[in-house]
Design an enzyme around this catalytic site. Structure first.
Site, PDB file in Angstrom:
ATOM      1  CD  GLU A 118       6.909  -9.037   1.752  1.00  0.00           C
ATOM      2  OE1 GLU A 118       7.608  -9.612   0.902  1.00  0.00           O
ATOM      3  OE2 GLU A 118       6.579  -7.826   1.651  1.00  0.00           O
ATOM      4  CB  CYS A 131       6.361  -4.447   2.203  1.00  0.00           C
ATOM      5  SG  CYS A 131       7.800  -3.428   1.871  1.00  0.00           S
ATOM      6  CB  CYS A 152      12.378  -5.283   0.946  1.00  0.00           C
ATOM      7  SG  CYS A 152      11.385  -4.826   2.393  1.00  0.00           S
ATOM      8  CB  ILE A 212      -0.935   0.008   1.234  1.00  0.00           C
ATOM      9  CG1 ILE A 212      -1.793  -1.263   1.249  1.00  0.00           C
ATOM     10  CG2 ILE A 212      -1.785   1.269   1.250  1.00  0.00           C
ATOM     11  CD1 ILE A 212      -2.579  -1.468   2.524  1.00  0.00           C
ATOM     12  CD  GLU A 213       3.466   2.218  -4.520  1.00  0.00           C
ATOM     13  OE1 GLU A 213       4.287   1.372  -4.904  1.00  0.00           O
ATOM     14  OE2 GLU A 213       2.958   3.060  -5.289  1.00  0.00           O
TER      15      GLU A 213
END
Length: 130
Positions: free
Chosen positions: A54, A52, A85, A42-43
């Site tokens: 995860e 992220c 990441c 979700i940006e």
């Protein structure tokens, strides 16, 4: 059985909010009890802030009471064999075990299976904070 975890991650990826990177990611985990939790990246406008897939997945997992994580699957729309990441490797290590299976996927299924310990062999150990 792992294929259904991939499907849960892929379904989550379809719900990603990635208007800036255009890089949707999905993740799903299964507990020892068989419960599945998923999440998508979700940006937000102050890109690269946001979270992220995860992180979203672990939030759902924690809010539902957690449990022993047996396996995790991660998938991205535009990258085959995506890996978590660095920050998410640490997050997963906090809740999983070194032998927890990690399925790296492309859009059609699992490409490779490894473990959380192989992805982060020298992760930071929280017990030093006690």
């Amino acid at each position: 059985m792992s294929h259904d975890l991939f499907l849960a991650a892929r379904d989550a990826m379809a719900k990603a909010h990635a208007p800036y990177s255009k890089f949707p990611v999905g993740a799903a985990l299964r507990t020892a009890e068989g419960r599945v939790f998923s999440g998508a990246n979700i940006e937000i406008a102050s890109y690269p802030e946001g979270w992220c897939a995860e992180t979203t997945m672990l939030g759902h997992y924690v809010m539902a009471g957690g449990g022993d994580i047996m396996e995790v699957a991660v998938v991205a729309e535009r990258m085959a064999r995506i890996t978590p990441c660095g920050g998410c490797r640490q997050r997963l290590a906090e809740f999983g075990r070194p032998d927890t299976k990690l399925h790296l996927c492309d859009e059609s299924g699992i490409v490779e299976t490894t473990t959380l310990g192989a992805m982060l062999p020298l992760g930071f150990q929280g017990d030093v904070l006690k």
